[in-house]
Design a protein around this motif. Structure first.
Motif, PDB file in Angstrom:
ATOM      1  N   PHE A 204      -0.808   1.544   7.151  1.00  0.00           N
ATOM      2  CA  PHE A 204       0.388   1.888   6.395  1.00  0.00           C
ATOM      3  C   PHE A 204       0.579   1.004   5.157  1.00  0.00           C
ATOM      4  O   PHE A 204       1.307   1.368   4.245  1.00  0.00           O
ATOM      5  N   PHE A 205      -0.074  -0.166   5.123  1.00  0.00           N
ATOM      6  CA  PHE A 205       0.030  -1.044   3.963  1.00  0.00           C
ATOM      7  C   PHE A 205      -1.131  -0.839   2.983  1.00  0.00           C
ATOM      8  O   PHE A 205      -1.274  -1.604   2.038  1.00  0.00           O
ATOM      9  N   SER A 206      -1.919   0.212   3.219  1.00  0.00           N
ATOM     10  CA  SER A 206      -3.059   0.503   2.356  1.00  0.00           C
ATOM     11  C   SER A 206      -2.721   1.648   1.400  1.00  0.00           C
ATOM     12  O   SER A 206      -2.425   2.763   1.838  1.00  0.00           O
ATOM     13  N   GLY A 207      -2.790   1.381   0.084  1.00  0.00           N
ATOM     14  CA  GLY A 207      -2.506   2.419  -0.900  1.00  0.00           C
ATOM     15  C   GLY A 207      -3.518   3.549  -0.855  1.00  0.00           C
ATOM     16  O   GLY A 207      -3.164   4.727  -1.011  1.00  0.00           O
ATOM     17  N   VAL A 208      -4.795   3.201  -0.626  1.00  0.00           N
ATOM     18  CA  VAL A 208      -5.838   4.236  -0.555  1.00  0.00           C
ATOM     19  C   VAL A 208      -5.598   5.153   0.638  1.00  0.00           C
ATOM     20  O   VAL A 208      -5.821   6.367   0.566  1.00  0.00           O
ATOM     21  N   PHE A 209      -5.126   4.581   1.740  1.00  0.00           N
ATOM     22  CA  PHE A 209      -4.860   5.407   2.920  1.00  0.00           C
ATOM     23  C   PHE A 209      -3.780   6.445   2.630  1.00  0.00           C
ATOM     24  O   PHE A 209      -3.893   7.605   3.038  1.00  0.00           O
ATOM     25  N   TRP A 210      -2.722   6.058   1.912  1.00  0.00           N
ATOM     26  CA  TRP A 210      -1.662   7.013   1.585  1.00  0.00           C
ATOM     27  C   TRP A 210      -2.180   8.102   0.655  1.00  0.00           C
ATOM     28  O   TRP A 210      -1.765   9.264   0.756  1.00  0.00           O
ATOM     29  N   LEU A 211      -3.099   7.732  -0.221  1.00  0.00           N
ATOM     30  CA  LEU A 211      -3.727   8.740  -1.083  1.00  0.00           C
ATOM     31  C   LEU A 211      -4.534   9.723  -0.238  1.00  0.00           C
ATOM     32  O   LEU A 211      -4.480  10.940  -0.461  1.00  0.00           O
ATOM     33  N   HIS A 271     -21.783  11.768  -5.075  1.00  0.00           N
ATOM     34  CA  HIS A 271     -21.246  12.836  -5.923  1.00  0.00           C
ATOM     35  C   HIS A 271     -20.098  13.600  -5.255  1.00  0.00           C
ATOM     36  O   HIS A 271     -19.656  14.629  -5.767  1.00  0.00           O
ATOM     37  N   LEU A 272     -19.607  13.083  -4.138  1.00  0.00           N
ATOM     38  CA  LEU A 272     -18.619  13.826  -3.356  1.00  0.00           C
ATOM     39  C   LEU A 272     -17.299  14.022  -4.105  1.00  0.00           C
ATOM     40  O   LEU A 272     -16.756  15.128  -4.143  1.00  0.00           O
ATOM     41  N   THR A 273     -16.759  12.954  -4.709  1.00  0.00           N
ATOM     42  CA  THR A 273     -15.461  13.093  -5.380  1.00  0.00           C
ATOM     43  C   THR A 273     -15.540  14.040  -6.571  1.00  0.00           C
ATOM     44  O   THR A 273     -14.602  14.800  -6.831  1.00  0.00           O
ATOM     45  N   LYS A 274     -16.666  14.019  -7.297  1.00  0.00           N
ATOM     46  CA  LYS A 274     -16.834  14.941  -8.421  1.00  0.00           C
ATOM     47  C   LYS A 274     -16.895  16.387  -7.927  1.00  0.00           C
ATOM     48  O   LYS A 274     -16.323  17.297  -8.545  1.00  0.00           O
ATOM     49  N   ALA A 275     -17.594  16.593  -6.803  1.00  0.00           N
ATOM     50  CA  ALA A 275     -17.686  17.934  -6.233  1.00  0.00           C
ATOM     51  C   ALA A 275     -16.318  18.427  -5.778  1.00  0.00           C
ATOM     52  O   ALA A 275     -15.973  19.607  -5.950  1.00  0.00           O
ATOM     53  N   MET A 276     -15.509  17.515  -5.211  1.00  0.00           N
ATOM     54  CA  MET A 276     -14.169  17.901  -4.764  1.00  0.00           C
ATOM     55  C   MET A 276     -13.256  18.216  -5.939  1.00  0.00           C
ATOM     56  O   MET A 276     -12.416  19.115  -5.870  1.00  0.00           O
ATOM     57  N   ALA A 277     -13.424  17.494  -7.048  1.00  0.00           N
ATOM     58  CA  ALA A 277     -12.634  17.782  -8.246  1.00  0.00           C
ATOM     59  C   ALA A 277     -12.988  19.162  -8.786  1.00  0.00           C
ATOM     60  O   ALA A 277     -12.105  19.950  -9.164  1.00  0.00           O
ATOM     61  N   ALA A 370      -2.339  19.476  -7.277  1.00  0.00           N
ATOM     62  CA  ALA A 370      -2.149  18.097  -6.808  1.00  0.00           C
ATOM     63  C   ALA A 370      -3.452  17.520  -6.265  1.00  0.00           C
ATOM     64  O   ALA A 370      -3.758  16.339  -6.456  1.00  0.00           O
ATOM     65  N   MET A 371      -4.244  18.366  -5.595  1.00  0.00           N
ATOM     66  CA  MET A 371      -5.530  17.929  -5.054  1.00  0.00           C
ATOM     67  C   MET A 371      -6.478  17.515  -6.172  1.00  0.00           C
ATOM     68  O   MET A 371      -7.189  16.508  -6.059  1.00  0.00           O
ATOM     69  N   LEU A 376      -9.324  13.056  -8.986  1.00  0.00           N
ATOM     70  CA  LEU A 376      -9.619  12.335 -10.222  1.00  0.00           C
ATOM     71  C   LEU A 376      -9.215  10.867 -10.101  1.00  0.00           C
ATOM     72  O   LEU A 376      -9.931   9.962 -10.554  1.00  0.00           O
ATOM     73  N   ILE A 377      -8.060  10.625  -9.467  1.00  0.00           N
ATOM     74  CA  ILE A 377      -7.629   9.236  -9.216  1.00  0.00           C
ATOM     75  C   ILE A 377      -8.625   8.540  -8.294  1.00  0.00           C
ATOM     76  O   ILE A 377      -9.014   7.382  -8.522  1.00  0.00           O
ATOM     77  N   CYS A 378      -9.046   9.267  -7.271  1.00  0.00           N
ATOM     78  CA  CYS A 378      -9.968   8.700  -6.283  1.00  0.00           C
ATOM     79  C   CYS A 378     -11.322   8.351  -6.900  1.00  0.00           C
ATOM     80  O   CYS A 378     -11.935   7.350  -6.554  1.00  0.00           O
TER      81      CYS A 378
END
Length: 386
Positions: A204-211, A271-277, A370-371, A376-378
């Motif tokens: 719960f104190f992890s910003g990446v986890f909330w993302l 290349h996963l995040t680019k594929a998801m974008a 939103a996704m 893109l942030i990720c």
């Protein structure tokens, strides 16, 4: 890839087919239940809510349950609950109050579905592999194939033998979770490393986890907003009967989503995040096609485009979370599944807020938008969270 774990992988694949049966079989019978047992639409809604609430509770409490019983015993219990639920469907409504019986069966089945949703992903993640993201996509493709098979096989069964023999079909579907009991019984399972996990508090104190949580919610919403309404949309757009609407709507959606997940096996972690974008952008296009006025064909193409584009979102978020938060453990996977289930409810509800389905889809397009922003942030923040 280590062949030693092939049985474990196969058991996980069957586990997702089991969850597909849990989520798709009973809804195909809602009209039959209303006719045969004189169950009101409001009570049918309670069956849907029971399935959702049960899986949410399993998502939340799975971490302490696994800590108490262990991964294998929890999986075996999940399979057993689903088997008992499907078998009970075949006779219990004739023994006790039909609605009470169906409600109980829905809860029993949902327990197994919830267990599979939480545990099979970390099991696949724990199996040795050079491309864990690809293996995660392959795993989740089996939910799509299971959904398509359940819808198609049930439709064919009802066409051949009529819906009056649905009890026999319930018994036949029970074979799948029953078989998975024997698969998980002997499958080699790598332990899910919870000892290094900081538990819920540290997450719960992890910003990446909330993302990651928000991405899971958007994933579930983007997917279910279309899949849950596609049959009704096909019927209203083309003026066809329900059986054809089921094939043109949710069946086609599941086929395109399964195909995309199978093709995504070759996408590497790099290349996963680019594929998801890219998938999120394609999903926005799909929603746009659905909302086009006076174009039924393009609208239905849009549904299929959405099925193809949302495929990587859910398993991709799991893979990113596992890589960025390596100490998350079962607690992380259970909370991610919880967020995904919340999205699975938020998406269809958002579409249903409008009397016009096209307007509802236009509002629900906020989820893939939103996704896209989140991916893109990720992609710019590649630091581990824990």
């Amino acid at each position: 890839m280590d062949d030693k774990f092939s049985r474990a992988r196969f058991a996980c694949y069957v586990g997702y087919v089991t969850q597909a049966v849990v989520n798709n079989f009973m809804p195909l019978l809602f009209v039959t239940f209303q006719t045969e047992f004189s169950i009101s639409a409001a009570r049918i809604s309670l069956l849907i809510a029971a399935n959702f609430v049960t899986q949410i509770l399993i998502d939340f409490f799975s971490a302490p349950i696994v800590s108490l019983l262990g991964c294998r015993k929890t999986l075996l219990l999940g399979c057993a609950f689903t088997t008992v639920g499907l078998v009970s469907m075949s006779f219990l409504p004739s023994v006790i109050n039909p609605f009470a019986a169906l409600l109980l069966c829905s809860v029993l089945c949902a327990v197994g579905g919830g267990v599979m949703e939480v545990l099979v992903s970390p099991i696949i993640e724990s199996c040795p592999s050079e491309n864990k993201a690809g293996q995660m996509n392959l795993l989740h493709s089996f939910y799509c194939w299971g959904s398509a098979f359940c819808i198609l096989a049930s439709t064919v069964f009802f066409a051949l033998f009529s819906t009056s023999h649905w009890r026999i079909l319930a018994l036949l579907w029970a074979i799948i979770p029953l078989a998975d009991i024997f698969l998980f019984l002997k499958a080699p399972l790598n332990p899910i490393d919870d000892e290094r996990s900081g538990g819920y508090k540290q997450l719960f104190f992890s910003g990446v986890f909330w993302l990651m949580l928000f991405m899971m919610m958007c994933s579930g919403a983007s997917e279910l907003a279309v899949s849950q309404w596609s049959s009704s949309f096909a019927e209203s757009a083309l003026g066809v009967k329900k059986s054809i609407g089921d094939i043109a709507g949710p069946f086609a959606f599941a086929i395109f989503m399964g195909t995309a997940r199978a093709l995504s096996v070759k996408i590497t972690d790099k290349h996963l995040t680019k594929a998801m974008a890219a998938s999120s952008a394609l999903c926005i296009l799909g929603y746009t096609l659905i909302c086009l006025p006076d174009s039924a064909l393009l609208s239905l193409i849009g549904c299929s485009v959405c099925g193809f584009s949302v495929a990587i979102m859910w398993p991709g978020t799991f893979s990113i979370a596992a890589k960025r938060i390596p100490k998350g453990g079962t607690a992380m996977f259970s909370l991610l599944a919880l967020a995904g289930d919340i999205g699975c409810t938020a998406g269809p509800v958002t579409v249903g807020l409008s009397d016009n389905l096209s307007d509802g889809f236009m509002l629900a397009a906020l989820f893939p938008i939103a996704m896209l922003i989140c991916t893109l942030i990720c992609s710019r923040n590649k630091k581990d969270a824990l």
